[in-house]
Design a protein around this motif. Sequence first.
Motif, mmCIF file in Angstrom:
data_model
loop_
_atom_site.group_PDB
_atom_site.id
_atom_site.type_symbol
_atom_site.label_atom_id
_atom_site.label_comp_id
_atom_site.label_asym_id
_atom_site.label_seq_id
_atom_site.Cartn_x
_atom_site.Cartn_y
_atom_site.Cartn_z
ATOM 1 N N ILE A 16 1.083 -1.065 -0.065
ATOM 2 C CA ILE A 16 0.066 0.249 -0.512
ATOM 3 C C ILE A 16 1.041 1.472 -0.275
ATOM 4 N N ALA A 17 1.865 0.733 0.537
ATOM 5 C CA ALA A 17 2.906 2.445 0.778
ATOM 6 C C ALA A 17 3.575 2.283 -0.840
ATOM 7 N N GLY A 18 3.559 1.578 -1.229
ATOM 8 C CA GLY A 18 4.532 2.014 -2.513
ATOM 9 C C GLY A 18 5.636 0.983 -2.465
ATOM 10 N N LYS A 19 6.122 0.390 -1.917
ATOM 11 C CA LYS A 19 6.658 -0.089 -1.955
ATOM 12 C C LYS A 19 7.824 -1.682 -2.250
ATOM 13 N N LEU A 20 6.401 -2.417 -3.178
ATOM 14 C CA LEU A 20 7.082 -3.121 -3.886
ATOM 15 C C LEU A 20 6.365 -2.725 -5.315
ATOM 16 N N PRO A 21 6.509 -3.983 -5.981
ATOM 17 C CA PRO A 21 7.458 -4.690 -5.672
ATOM 18 C C PRO A 21 9.045 -4.157 -5.547
ATOM 19 N N ASP A 22 10.175 -5.114 -4.827
ATOM 20 C CA ASP A 22 11.353 -4.199 -4.273
ATOM 21 C C ASP A 22 12.315 -4.001 -5.001
ATOM 22 N N GLU A 23 13.096 -4.219 -5.213
ATOM 23 C CA GLU A 23 14.414 -3.654 -5.932
ATOM 24 C C GLU A 23 14.799 -4.848 -6.901
ATOM 25 N N ARG A 24 14.394 -6.169 -6.543
ATOM 26 C CA ARG A 24 14.644 -7.329 -7.208
ATOM 27 C C ARG A 24 13.298 -8.038 -8.138
ATOM 28 N N GLY A 25 12.514 -6.598 -7.525
ATOM 29 C CA GLY A 25 11.125 -6.993 -8.641
ATOM 30 C C GLY A 25 10.424 -7.755 -7.789
ATOM 31 N N ARG A 26 10.611 -8.291 -6.506
ATOM 32 C CA ARG A 26 9.374 -8.927 -5.368
ATOM 33 C C ARG A 26 7.827 -8.355 -5.375
ATOM 34 N N PHE A 27 6.695 -9.208 -4.909
ATOM 35 C CA PHE A 27 5.836 -8.871 -4.399
ATOM 36 C C PHE A 27 6.016 -9.833 -3.625
ATOM 37 N N GLY A 28 6.424 -9.631 -1.940
ATOM 38 C CA GLY A 28 6.821 -10.347 -1.209
ATOM 39 C C GLY A 28 7.594 -12.027 -1.625
ATOM 40 N N PRO A 29 7.344 -13.145 -1.779
ATOM 41 C CA PRO A 29 7.670 -14.742 -1.753
ATOM 42 C C PRO A 29 7.812 -14.342 -3.393
#
Length: 416
Positions: A16-29
């Motif tokens: 929700i805070a716009g931090k996903l996907p992370d720098e490796r392109g991950r949405f969690g797992p």
Amino acid sequence: MHEDASEHEALLDALIAGKLPDERGRFGPFGGQYVPETLMTAVNRLSEGVRDVLPSADFRQRLEAELKTWVGRPTALTHAPRLGERWDADVWFKREDLAHTGAHKINNGIGQALLAQALGAKRVVAETGAGQHGVAAAAACARLGLPCVVYMGEVDVERQAPNVDRMGRLGAEVVAVTSGDRTLRAAIDEAIRDWVSDPEGTYYLIGSAIGPHPYPLLVRELQAVIGREARAQMLAAGGLPDAVFACVGGGSNAIGIFHAFLADRDIALFGIEAGGCGSALGQHSATIAAGRPGVLHGNYSMLLYDDDGQIQETHSVSAGLDYPGVGPEHSLLKLVGRVDYETASDAEALAALDECCEAEGILPALESAHALAGAKRWAANNPGRRILIGMSGRGDKDMPILSRYPRSEAGVDVAA
Ligand SMILES: *Cc1c(COP(=O)(O)O)cnc(C)c1O
């Protein structure tokens, strides 16, 4: 158990805070970049484009102008009082069926075509299953003067002849793919192969919120306009909904409408997958409801495969939902429990389509009819609620299929 719950809560907060996907392109797992080394140049180039071009004022302005004057946005929010009376609900449609070329796919098509142009691409390649994304890509490329090649499985070229002609009229070259399953999955493989061979000059315009990072992010950002508009339109029309329904194939229209509502924790979100004609593998396309995690087309997400790891053939009366994978963001939303994923069968979707025609004078796409069927079922157990349904597209394209089914009496029964 408790640790899981707080971990899931943290993932949802990050999303929700716009931090996903992370720098490796991950949405969690889920998500990531499961691609061969040969593809990394192309993928990295695209990532830079998404990072630098997409938020730029110049790109935003050009996209907004095209959406407004060529696509026809904002699309309407339509009250559906006669359907609401039958269902004992306050029903609203977000009308992507009114967008140029007849579905939400054009939001992504024109957005990525503009990105291709900004990145200096000389030609665009795309894949298509039923042909809806191929038509959107062909139209967007014609609009910007970019040559367009659409890969389409040989089987689909035969079943979807009118859309093949449409793409041709719009100036695209349609290439029939004779390898693999000769349907959408093989078409995606072929489009990626073409892209790898010329990552500098060629842009791959993917059709749903799938593929390696950054595609799921890019497509979500381009489709999020659906939810932003719908949320503001619902507020202006008296208040936010209690529940939002959207059909899920690869998941682009659903992620587009859901995104604006993720932070409204009291609004229930439902993704409706194709239940097809039965629950055995091969009879449906219920990837989240019936699948297991695995890798397909460059990302880790829920997937339909058998005990030998073979990807399953899928079935749905709606060609646009007929895909064995689903976007990684949906797999995360399922994991953390923010969205409920259910299925609607071929028969339920056909009945919902007829009921919508009869009650509201709107012929929905067979894909969208799955969302209608899911909403109807929920309304029966939750009377008096306010419901928003993503009408992802219009059903004109489905007339050849619909002519094989007699008009259903379901709507009449409910009214009696
Ligand atoms: C392609 C299509 C879909 C399914 O694709 P998503 O990426 O899941 O949105 C749904 N509805 C219509 C009208 C389509 O053309």
